[in-house]
Design an enzyme around this catalytic site. Structure first.
Site, PDB file in Angstrom:
ATOM      1  N   CYS A  76       0.757  -1.320  -0.051  1.00 57.10           N
ATOM      2  CA  CYS A  76       0.058   0.147  -0.069  1.00 57.10           C
ATOM      3  C   CYS A  76       0.693   1.316   0.035  1.00 57.10           C
ATOM      4  O   CYS A  76       1.467   1.324  -0.864  1.00 57.10           O
ATOM      5  CB  CYS A  76      -0.930  -0.032   1.196  1.00 57.10           C
ATOM      6  N   HIS A 175      -3.975  -4.955   0.375  1.00 58.06           N
ATOM      7  CA  HIS A 175      -3.515  -5.517   1.450  1.00 58.06           C
ATOM      8  C   HIS A 175      -3.454  -7.112   1.518  1.00 58.06           C
ATOM      9  O   HIS A 175      -4.669  -7.457   1.894  1.00 58.06           O
ATOM     10  CB  HIS A 175      -4.226  -4.864   2.678  1.00 58.06           C
ATOM     11  N   GLU A 177      -2.722  -8.991   3.597  1.00 54.80           N
ATOM     12  CA  GLU A 177      -3.086  -9.380   4.992  1.00 54.80           C
ATOM     13  C   GLU A 177      -4.409  -9.409   5.311  1.00 54.80           C
ATOM     14  O   GLU A 177      -5.113  -9.774   6.132  1.00 54.80           O
ATOM     15  CB  GLU A 177      -2.226  -8.735   5.886  1.00 54.80           C
TER      16      GLU A 177
END
Lengths: 195, 250
Positions: A76, A175, A177
């Site tokens: 990001c 992202h 994650e």
């Protein structure tokens, strides 16, 4: 497997460290032993200038890491820090990727939600990832690259490089994650680059 | 292409999910962490946790919940209900939540929206607006829908965007729990005036309701009972939407 996280001070690292733990990797945040790590991740949510100031403090370490072929992943804002500059601030980026971050226009900002990875190119990082897989984005600026290093593109008003790669340096605009099984697979592929 | 989001909402009281949850797969239907994991595996795009207990202990309960949820899911989640300060928000975000949702705080102290968005970024700040129809327009309610404010919903929606909200969670109090569908008129009025994502909420009972609200441009649709009661699975709704030409993540 030791991953060094370069925290620019404004990120929430909980999800990322949870994901690394799930993949069996250990991590150190702002480790003094950056060059002993197997891989380096620059996460980032927050404002560009504050993060750019901090990342430039470790610029030389990162350049050494590149010459030693230690894989680096910017996530990001961390990806945008790899660029030369950003419309969001005045500070210089690392300039590892040629280009700058520019603000979306003509669409709802921020770009929030699940969007697709298109025009996937073959690479170790994209192994097992299908065309049009969904990943989770949250950002107001997008990378406008001046070199052909995109491994995947995403369309939101414009088409931008959602995954970029130069040597052993990678940028993810989304992202991983927060992107379910697809995200975890991409992170796993990244960790497998180091050995 | 950006997909439309489906967001199950879990109302939490003293650390337990309330609003009858009926899933055979769950050992303890009231356990928010277990339910979060189930919904995440079933294809939820995000989750929202709202603390409705409003007790003194609720802050530490929600902080713990954030920590536990973050360990088991890898999709974004929002935590709201009873956030009284920037400090409360910081604790919740630091423990793994991606966004916080504020409602009463935003109305009582509108500056808090800016404070939160400059501190954590607007993407982390959801302003929840509880709306009730009243003589030709919609009025903002606070304290869990119990206190009218006299504020017009459309005016307030524009203001929260200007003050730095990243998203609006728009709930129709009139439709909540009725299974009559989202309030299309209300949702459209707000969509027309803001340029940030709007999450429609209140009234979802059938897959068709999701289609209706996505067709007028809602970015996401939140629902609780339809999922908790096990009437429809998230995947079923997404398959229906996909057939109707709506972009969803399957």
């Amino acid at each position: 497997m030791l991953v060094a996280l370069v925290d620019t001070g404004v990120s929430n690292l909980t999800s990322l460290t949870n994901a690394l733990s799930r993949l069996g990797a250990s991590y150190e945040i702002n480790s003094s032993k950056l060059l002993e790590a197997n891989a380096i991740i620059i996460p980032g949510v927050g404002s560009y200038d504050a993060a750019a100031k901090k990342i430039n403090l470790v610029r030389n370490f990162l350049l050494d890491a590149i010459s030693k072929e230690i894989p680096i992943l910017g996530i990001c804002l961390g990806y945008q820090l790899l660029l030369e500059s950003s419309e969001e601030g005045k500070e210089k980026g690392l300039g590892i990727f040629k280009g700058k971050a520019v603000k979306f226009s003509g669409v709802k900002v921020p770009h929030i939600g699940w969007n697709t990875l298109e025009n996937l190119k073959e690479d170790k990082i994209t192994e097992g990832i299908k065309e049009n897989s969904y990943v989770y984005f949250v950002h107001s600026y997008y990378p406008l690259l001046e070199e052909d290093i995109a491994l995947a593109k995403t369309t939101y008003g414009v088409s931008f490089a959602s995954i970029a790669k130069k040597k052993t340096v990678y940028g993810f605009q989304f992202h991983p994650e927060k992107s379910g099984t697809v995200g975890l697979k991409l992170l796993e592929n990244f960790l497998r680059l180091s050995k | 292409m950006l997909s439309k989001r489906i967001i199950p909402c879990l109302d939490v009281d003293k650390g337990k999910v309330v609003k009858g949850v009926k899933f055979k797969e769950l050992k303890d239907a009231g356990n928010p962490v277990e339910l979060a994991s189930l919904y995440s595996n079933e294809g939820a795009d995000e989750l929202v946790f709202l603390d409705i207990s409003a007790s003194l202990e609720n802050r530490s309960t929600m902080v713990n919940l954030s920590k536990e949820v973050a360990k088991v899911i890898d999709i974004p989640f929002t935590v709201g209900g009873g956030i009284k300060s920037v400090e409360d928000a910081r604790e919740i975000l630091r423990n793994g939540a991606d966004k916080i949702s504020i409602n009463t705080l935003a109305v009582k102290n509108p500056n808090s929206i800016k404070e939160l968005s400059s501190e954590f970024g607007s993407q982390a700040v959801v302003v929840a607006i509880d709306a009730k129809f009243k003589s030709g327009s919609y009025e903002v309610f606070i304290y869990g829908g119990t206190l009218p404010t006299g504020i017009d919903v459309v005016t307030w929606a524009k203001e929260v965007e200007t003050r730095g909200a990243g998203e609006i969670l728009l709930t129709s109090i009139d439709r909540d729990g009725t299974k009559q569908g989202y309030d299309i008129n209300l949702t459209k009025m707000v969509l027309d005036v803001v340029n940030i994502p709007v999450i429609a909420s209140g009234g979802a009972g059938y897959p068709y309701h999701f289609l209706e609200v996505f067709r007028i441009g809602a970015d996401a649709a939140l629902a609780a009972g339809i999922f908790h009661r096990g009437e429809y699975r998230i995947k079923e709704i997404k398959e229906f939407l996909m057939k109707e030409g709506v972009q969803v993540r399957l």
